[in-house]
Motif scaffolding. Sequence first.
Motif, PDB file in Angstrom:
ATOM      1  N   SER A  24       0.836  -1.201   0.000  1.00 38.14           N
ATOM      2  CA  SER A  24       0.000   0.000   0.000  1.00 38.14           C
ATOM      3  C   SER A  24       0.871   1.251   0.000  1.00 38.14           C
ATOM      4  O   SER A  24       0.565   2.254   0.640  1.00 38.14           O
ATOM      5  CB  SER A  24      -0.955   0.000   1.195  1.00 38.14           C
ATOM      6  OG  SER A  24      -1.979   0.959   1.021  1.00 38.14           O
ATOM      7  N   VAL A  27       2.489   4.335   2.521  1.00 39.12           N
ATOM      8  CA  VAL A  27       1.877   5.618   2.860  1.00 39.12           C
ATOM      9  C   VAL A  27       1.736   5.731   4.378  1.00 39.12           C
ATOM     10  O   VAL A  27       1.482   4.741   5.063  1.00 39.12           O
ATOM     11  CB  VAL A  27       0.519   5.790   2.148  1.00 39.12           C
ATOM     12  CG1 VAL A  27      -0.488   4.759   2.604  1.00 39.12           C
ATOM     13  CG2 VAL A  27      -0.025   7.201   2.329  1.00 39.12           C
ATOM     14  N   GLN A  44      -4.770   6.990   4.699  1.00 35.90           N
ATOM     15  CA  GLN A  44      -4.471   5.713   4.071  1.00 35.90           C
ATOM     16  C   GLN A  44      -5.190   5.501   2.738  1.00 35.90           C
ATOM     17  O   GLN A  44      -6.169   6.162   2.417  1.00 35.90           O
ATOM     18  CB  GLN A  44      -4.761   4.538   5.019  1.00 35.90           C
ATOM     19  CG  GLN A  44      -3.784   4.428   6.176  1.00 35.90           C
ATOM     20  CD  GLN A  44      -2.358   4.145   5.706  1.00 35.90           C
ATOM     21  OE1 GLN A  44      -2.132   3.244   4.902  1.00 35.90           O
ATOM     22  NE2 GLN A  44      -1.415   4.916   6.221  1.00 35.90           N
ATOM     23  N   TYR A  45      -4.674   4.555   1.971  1.00 31.41           N
ATOM     24  CA  TYR A  45      -5.166   4.186   0.643  1.00 31.41           C
ATOM     25  C   TYR A  45      -6.127   2.992   0.748  1.00 31.41           C
ATOM     26  O   TYR A  45      -7.280   3.067   0.347  1.00 31.41           O
ATOM     27  CB  TYR A  45      -3.962   3.847  -0.231  1.00 31.41           C
ATOM     28  CG  TYR A  45      -4.248   3.615  -1.689  1.00 31.41           C
ATOM     29  CD1 TYR A  45      -5.323   4.206  -2.339  1.00 31.41           C
ATOM     30  CD2 TYR A  45      -3.380   2.822  -2.447  1.00 31.41           C
ATOM     31  CE1 TYR A  45      -5.536   3.999  -3.701  1.00 31.41           C
ATOM     32  CE2 TYR A  45      -3.590   2.618  -3.795  1.00 31.41           C
ATOM     33  CZ  TYR A  45      -4.669   3.205  -4.415  1.00 31.41           C
ATOM     34  OH  TYR A  45      -4.882   2.991  -5.754  1.00 31.41           O
ATOM     35  N   ASP A  75      -4.249   8.008  -2.014  1.00 31.74           N
ATOM     36  CA  ASP A  75      -3.620   7.238  -0.941  1.00 31.74           C
ATOM     37  C   ASP A  75      -3.619   7.986   0.387  1.00 31.74           C
ATOM     38  O   ASP A  75      -3.255   7.413   1.415  1.00 31.74           O
ATOM     39  CB  ASP A  75      -2.195   6.816  -1.318  1.00 31.74           C
ATOM     40  CG  ASP A  75      -1.333   7.955  -1.820  1.00 31.74           C
ATOM     41  OD1 ASP A  75      -1.853   8.886  -2.430  1.00 31.74           O
ATOM     42  OD2 ASP A  75      -0.104   7.896  -1.598  1.00 31.74           O
ATOM     43  N   HIS A  76      -4.060   9.238   0.369  1.00 28.82           N
ATOM     44  CA  HIS A  76      -4.084  10.018   1.605  1.00 28.82           C
ATOM     45  C   HIS A  76      -5.492  10.365   2.079  1.00 28.82           C
ATOM     46  O   HIS A  76      -5.633  10.932   3.159  1.00 28.82           O
ATOM     47  CB  HIS A  76      -3.245  11.289   1.444  1.00 28.82           C
ATOM     48  CG  HIS A  76      -1.785  10.995   1.294  1.00 28.82           C
ATOM     49  ND1 HIS A  76      -0.902  11.025   2.347  1.00 28.82           N
ATOM     50  CD2 HIS A  76      -1.066  10.602   0.210  1.00 28.82           C
ATOM     51  CE1 HIS A  76       0.305  10.686   1.921  1.00 28.82           C
ATOM     52  NE2 HIS A  76       0.222  10.419   0.626  1.00 28.82           N
ATOM     53  N   ASP A 105     -10.812   1.531  -3.548  1.00 28.55           N
ATOM     54  CA  ASP A 105      -9.523   1.301  -2.898  1.00 28.55           C
ATOM     55  C   ASP A 105      -8.831   0.133  -3.609  1.00 28.55           C
ATOM     56  O   ASP A 105      -9.391  -0.445  -4.545  1.00 28.55           O
ATOM     57  CB  ASP A 105      -9.727   1.106  -1.393  1.00 28.55           C
ATOM     58  CG  ASP A 105      -9.875  -0.339  -0.965  1.00 28.55           C
ATOM     59  OD1 ASP A 105     -10.378  -1.159  -1.766  1.00 28.55           O
ATOM     60  OD2 ASP A 105      -9.509  -0.665   0.177  1.00 28.55           O
ATOM     61  N   HIS A 200       5.446   9.121   2.975  1.00 27.16           N
ATOM     62  CA  HIS A 200       5.749   7.734   2.605  1.00 27.16           C
ATOM     63  C   HIS A 200       7.062   7.395   3.277  1.00 27.16           C
ATOM     64  O   HIS A 200       8.092   8.009   2.992  1.00 27.16           O
ATOM     65  CB  HIS A 200       5.868   7.565   1.089  1.00 27.16           C
ATOM     66  CG  HIS A 200       4.585   7.802   0.353  1.00 27.16           C
ATOM     67  ND1 HIS A 200       3.758   6.778  -0.043  1.00 27.16           N
ATOM     68  CD2 HIS A 200       3.994   8.950  -0.042  1.00 27.16           C
ATOM     69  CE1 HIS A 200       2.695   7.290  -0.671  1.00 27.16           C
ATOM     70  NE2 HIS A 200       2.812   8.609  -0.670  1.00 27.16           N
TER      71      HIS A 200
END
Length: 260
Positions: A24, A27, A44-45, A75-76, A105, A200
């Motif tokens: 993932s 991140v 999160q993603y 992803d954020h 997702d 990241h």
Amino acid sequence: MNGTVTVIEKGAVRVHSYMAPDDSLNVTTQLIETPARIVAVDAQYALGYADEVVAYAKGLGKPIDRLIVTHAHPDHFHGAARFGAPVHALPAVRDQIVAQGDAQDPTGTLVPVTDVTPTVEISPGTEVIDGVPFVFEALTGGEAADELVIRLPEQGVLVAQDLVYHATHLFLGNNDIDGWQRALDALAADTSYDTILAGHGLPATPAVYTELRGYLAAARELLGDDGEAYKKAILERYPSYGGPFLIDIGNQYLFGAQGA
């Protein structure tokens, strides 16, 4: 736990930095624990990893006061609804999230844009949260078109998020190496911050700025018109870095399907 949590003690503040696994994109969500509450930064993603962050936060025994989304990359913010708290963002970031519409997702689970749209606008300046000054700064250009940087001056903590990657390959899809270098120079010029939180990768020291400048210089040297050739070259230059799929995602923006 699938992710990696790094805890940093800073007087009245404890930072819990959650980095997702390589699948993932490494991140990172920041949980900033003040005396009575938690301020979460980025969501999160994969929804499963967002759930893991929230479960960890609940284990701290304090309410999540808010979720701050620093920029409009999926992803954020995909996991924003999982935090059960008001979502704060710069107006430009909110508008960019809305423009993307519904999404999925990595597992294919639907992420309705109405569930993740920020509802509270952030204005640049200082806000005292639970007795702790948070300084919000809006930057343009670099990894994303618009990004929020958060400074905790009393703790010497800089929440740089995606303007800083730590030992992780960079997403270059915004095609703005010059802007990224300018942003790094501006961040590095303030030497009062000894803890740099990356979007990241794991938390870093100011030495990360030199590492990032080197990577960006390498990217400028190696980028041509062939995404696969670039990926091969940058992996050879940085073989120990995580998140190689970030190169693929960036190549899709830079070169289309040929670089995927």
